[in-house]
Scaffold this active site. Structure first.
Site, mmCIF file in Angstrom:
data_model
loop_
_atom_site.group_PDB
_atom_site.id
_atom_site.type_symbol
_atom_site.label_atom_id
_atom_site.label_comp_id
_atom_site.label_asym_id
_atom_site.label_seq_id
_atom_site.Cartn_x
_atom_site.Cartn_y
_atom_site.Cartn_z
ATOM 1 N N VAL A 1 3.131 5.238 4.844
ATOM 2 C CA VAL A 1 1.771 4.427 5.149
ATOM 3 C C VAL A 1 1.997 3.308 6.109
ATOM 4 O O VAL A 1 3.247 2.783 5.957
ATOM 5 C CB VAL A 1 1.466 3.741 3.598
ATOM 6 C CG1 VAL A 1 -0.076 2.808 3.985
ATOM 7 C CG2 VAL A 1 0.835 4.762 2.692
ATOM 8 N N LYS B 1 8.908 7.477 3.897
ATOM 9 C CA LYS B 1 9.647 6.204 4.453
ATOM 10 C C LYS B 1 11.123 6.261 4.340
ATOM 11 O O LYS B 1 11.436 5.977 5.259
ATOM 12 C CB LYS B 1 8.902 5.061 3.894
ATOM 13 C CG LYS B 1 9.671 3.675 4.148
ATOM 14 C CD LYS B 1 9.310 3.328 5.426
ATOM 15 C CE LYS B 1 9.745 1.705 5.955
ATOM 16 N NZ LYS B 1 10.934 1.351 5.133
ATOM 17 N N SER C 1 8.560 -3.725 1.911
ATOM 18 C CA SER C 1 8.869 -4.770 1.002
ATOM 19 C C SER C 1 9.503 -5.826 2.078
ATOM 20 O O SER C 1 9.273 -7.132 1.907
ATOM 21 C CB SER C 1 9.676 -4.766 -0.035
ATOM 22 O OG SER C 1 8.947 -3.717 -0.871
ATOM 23 N N ARG C 2 10.185 -5.494 2.964
ATOM 24 C CA ARG C 2 11.156 -6.391 3.912
ATOM 25 C C ARG C 2 10.263 -6.995 5.016
ATOM 26 O O ARG C 2 10.714 -7.985 5.662
ATOM 27 C CB ARG C 2 12.428 -5.613 4.419
ATOM 28 C CG ARG C 2 13.388 -5.223 3.451
ATOM 29 C CD ARG C 2 14.562 -4.729 3.974
ATOM 30 N NE ARG C 2 15.670 -4.947 2.972
ATOM 31 C CZ ARG C 2 16.030 -3.836 2.160
ATOM 32 N NH1 ARG C 2 15.437 -2.752 2.398
ATOM 33 N NH2 ARG C 2 17.171 -3.923 1.221
ATOM 34 N N GLU D 1 0.930 -1.298 0.114
ATOM 35 C CA GLU D 1 0.030 -0.044 0.063
ATOM 36 C C GLU D 1 0.846 1.300 0.179
ATOM 37 O O GLU D 1 0.389 2.444 -0.395
ATOM 38 C CB GLU D 1 -1.037 0.157 1.284
ATOM 39 C CG GLU D 1 -2.227 -0.642 0.903
ATOM 40 C CD GLU D 1 -2.916 -0.194 -0.360
ATOM 41 O OE1 GLU D 1 -3.309 0.935 -0.509
ATOM 42 O OE2 GLU D 1 -3.461 -1.073 -1.348
ATOM 43 N N HIS E 1 3.566 1.729 -1.777
ATOM 44 C CA HIS E 1 3.955 2.123 -3.295
ATOM 45 C C HIS E 1 2.515 2.721 -3.808
ATOM 46 O O HIS E 1 2.499 3.166 -4.585
ATOM 47 C CB HIS E 1 4.240 0.749 -3.946
ATOM 48 C CG HIS E 1 5.607 0.337 -3.353
ATOM 49 N ND1 HIS E 1 5.596 -0.988 -2.454
ATOM 50 C CD2 HIS E 1 6.844 0.544 -3.415
ATOM 51 C CE1 HIS E 1 6.805 -1.209 -2.342
ATOM 52 N NE2 HIS E 1 7.551 -0.125 -2.656
HETATM 53 P P1 AMP Z 1 11.148 0.718 -2.741
HETATM 54 O O1 AMP Z 1 10.376 -0.271 -3.540
HETATM 55 O O2 AMP Z 1 11.654 0.193 -1.228
HETATM 56 O O3 AMP Z 1 12.469 1.384 -3.205
HETATM 57 O O4 AMP Z 1 10.119 1.917 -2.435
HETATM 58 C C1 AMP Z 1 9.881 2.601 -3.460
HETATM 59 C C2 AMP Z 1 9.229 3.978 -2.974
HETATM 60 O O5 AMP Z 1 8.053 3.779 -2.423
HETATM 61 C C3 AMP Z 1 10.123 4.981 -2.258
HETATM 62 O O6 AMP Z 1 9.775 6.144 -2.835
HETATM 63 C C4 AMP Z 1 9.713 4.481 -1.037
HETATM 64 O O7 AMP Z 1 9.968 5.677 -0.077
HETATM 65 C C5 AMP Z 1 8.236 4.302 -1.178
HETATM 66 N N1 AMP Z 1 7.613 3.905 0.048
HETATM 67 C C6 AMP Z 1 7.976 2.395 0.468
HETATM 68 N N2 AMP Z 1 7.498 2.127 1.646
HETATM 69 C C7 AMP Z 1 6.342 3.067 1.884
HETATM 70 C C8 AMP Z 1 5.599 3.316 2.642
HETATM 71 N N3 AMP Z 1 5.340 2.683 3.905
HETATM 72 N N4 AMP Z 1 4.873 4.742 2.610
HETATM 73 C C9 AMP Z 1 4.974 5.366 1.800
HETATM 74 N N5 AMP Z 1 6.207 5.208 0.844
HETATM 75 C C10 AMP Z 1 6.768 4.245 0.746
#
Ligand code: AMP
Length: 282
Positions: A176, A149, A186-187, A35, A37
Site C-alpha cells: 500500500v 512491503k 511506520s518509519r 493503511e 497494516h
Molecule cells: P510491521 O508492523 O512493520 O512489522 O509490519 C507488519 C506487517 O504489515 C508486515 O507483514 C508488513 O509487510 C506489512 N506492511 C507494512 N507496511 C505495509 C505496506 N505499505 N503495504 C502492505 N503491507 C505492509
C-alpha cells in the site's frame, strides 16, 4: 473487539475459533499502524471467518546497532484503527511477557534470509522467524497475513512454514502506497518534508527499473545502475542495496530470464527505508 494481553487468553481465543470450525487469520504487526497494516486486516476478513491482529515491538529482530527504543508506539490509536476496520481480536502482550528471562531458543532462519536484509541487519530474520513462530503457536490460526512491503520477510516466513510443517496458510498482500508513490511504513513519520520528497526516489527508481525491463533490458547490472542513478540524483543519503533478484531464492541476477524482483534499501536522513517491485512474472 476483544483485547487480550496474556498468551493464555490469546491461545484460548484461537482454540475456540478452531473448535467452532471457523477459519481464522493472524495479522502480526509491531504497531504504529497505517493503511498497509489495515489492508492486511481487511484481506483477512475477506478470506477468513475471524481475524486477530497482534501488536508487539519484537526486540529480538533489532540488530545491536538499531534503536529499539526509537520505534514508534501508538497503541491507543492502533486499537481504534483495528476496531474501525473490523478486527475481531487483538493480542497486545506486555513487553516482558513474550521472552521469559534467560530466553535462549531461536529459529535458525532459512537460506533465503542470508542476502540483502540478512547482510545489512545481522540477526534480524532470526528474531522475525522466532517471534512469528511463537505467535503462530500462541495463536493457532488457519491463515496468516503478511505484506509484500517486506518481500524478503515474506519469503523467509513462507519457507519456514513449509520446511517446519506448520499448518497455516500464508497470504502475502500487495504494497500500500501513499498517492505520491511512497510505500507506507511506520518509519515514514520520522521523515521531514524535505526528506520525504527525497524518499520518493525509491519508488521512482523501481518505476525506472520496471520501465527498462518492459523495454527489453535483460542485463541485471544495467537495471541496478539505472536504479542507483535515480537514487543518487535525488540525493538519498545512503544506498544499502538496489538490486534485482530471483523472487524465490533472492539470489542476485546478472541476466533476467523469468520472474524478477527489484529491491531497494536506502537511508534518507537517519531513516532506513525499503521498497520493492516484481518486474516480470512469466
Ligand atoms: P510491521 O508492523 O512493520 O512489522 O509490519 C507488519 C506487517 O504489515 C508486515 O507483514 C508488513 O509487510 C506489512 N506492511 C507494512 N507496511 C505495509 C505496506 N505499505 N503495504 C502492505 N503491507 C505492509
Amino acid at each position: 473487539m476483544l483485547i487480550v494481553h496474556t498468551k493464555e487468553d490469546a491461545r484460548r481465543w484461537a482454540q475456540d475459533q478452531l473448535a467452532a470450525g471457523r477459519t481464522s487469520g493472524l495479522v502480526p504487526t509491531m504497531g504504529a499502524l497505517h493503511e498497509g497494516h489495515y489492508s492486511l486486516v481487511r484481506r483477512s476478513r475477506e478470506r477468513c471467518d475471524v481475524t486477530v491482529a497482534t501488536i508487539f515491538v519484537n526486540p529480538t529482530q533489532f540488530a545491536p546497532h538499531e534503536d529499539l527504543s526509537r520505534y514508534p508506539r501508538t497503541v491507543e490509536e492502533d486499537l481504534q484503527g483495528l476496531r474501525a476496520c473490523g478486527a475481531d481480536a487483538v493480542f497486545v502482550p506486555a513487553a516482558d511477557s513474550m521472552y521469559l528471562p534467560g530466553h535462549s531458543t531461536y529459529v535458525d532462519p532459512p537460506e533465503v534470509a542470508a542476502p540483502l536484509e540478512g547482510i545489512c541487519r545481522p540477526g534480524h530474520f532470526r528474531g522475525v522467524a522466532t517471534v512469528v513462530l511463537k505467535l503462530m503457536h500462541i495463536l493457532p490460526t488457519t491463515h496468516a497475513f503478511f505484506g509484500q512491503k517486506d518481500f524478503q520477510q515474506a519469503a523467509v516466513i513462507r519457507t519456514m512454514v513449509r520446511e517446519l510443517d506448520l499448518a497455516v496458510e500464508i497470504d502475502v498482500a500487495p504494497i500500500v502506497r501513499d498517492p505520491d508513490g511512497l510505500a507506507m511504513s511506520s518509519r515514514n513519520r520520522y521523515l521531514s518534508a524535505e526528506e520525504r520528497s527525497r524518499a520518493l526516489a525509491l519508488s521512482r527508481a523501481l518505476d525506472e527499473a520496471s520501465r527498462i525491463v518492459a523495454g527489453g533490458e535483460k542485463d541485471g547490472t544495467a537495471i541496478e545502475a539505472a536504479m542507483r542513478r535515480v537514487l543518487t540524483e535525488a540525493a538519498v543519503d545512503e544506498i544499502e542495496y538496489a538490486t534485482v533478484a530471483d523472487p524465490v531464492t533472492l539470489a542476485g541476477l546478472r541476466r533476467i530470464a523469468g520472474p524478477v524482483v527489484a529491491l531497494i534499501a536506502a537511508r534518507v536522513g537517519s531513516t532506513r527505508l525499503i521498497d520493492n517491485r516484481v518486474l516480470a512474472d512469466h
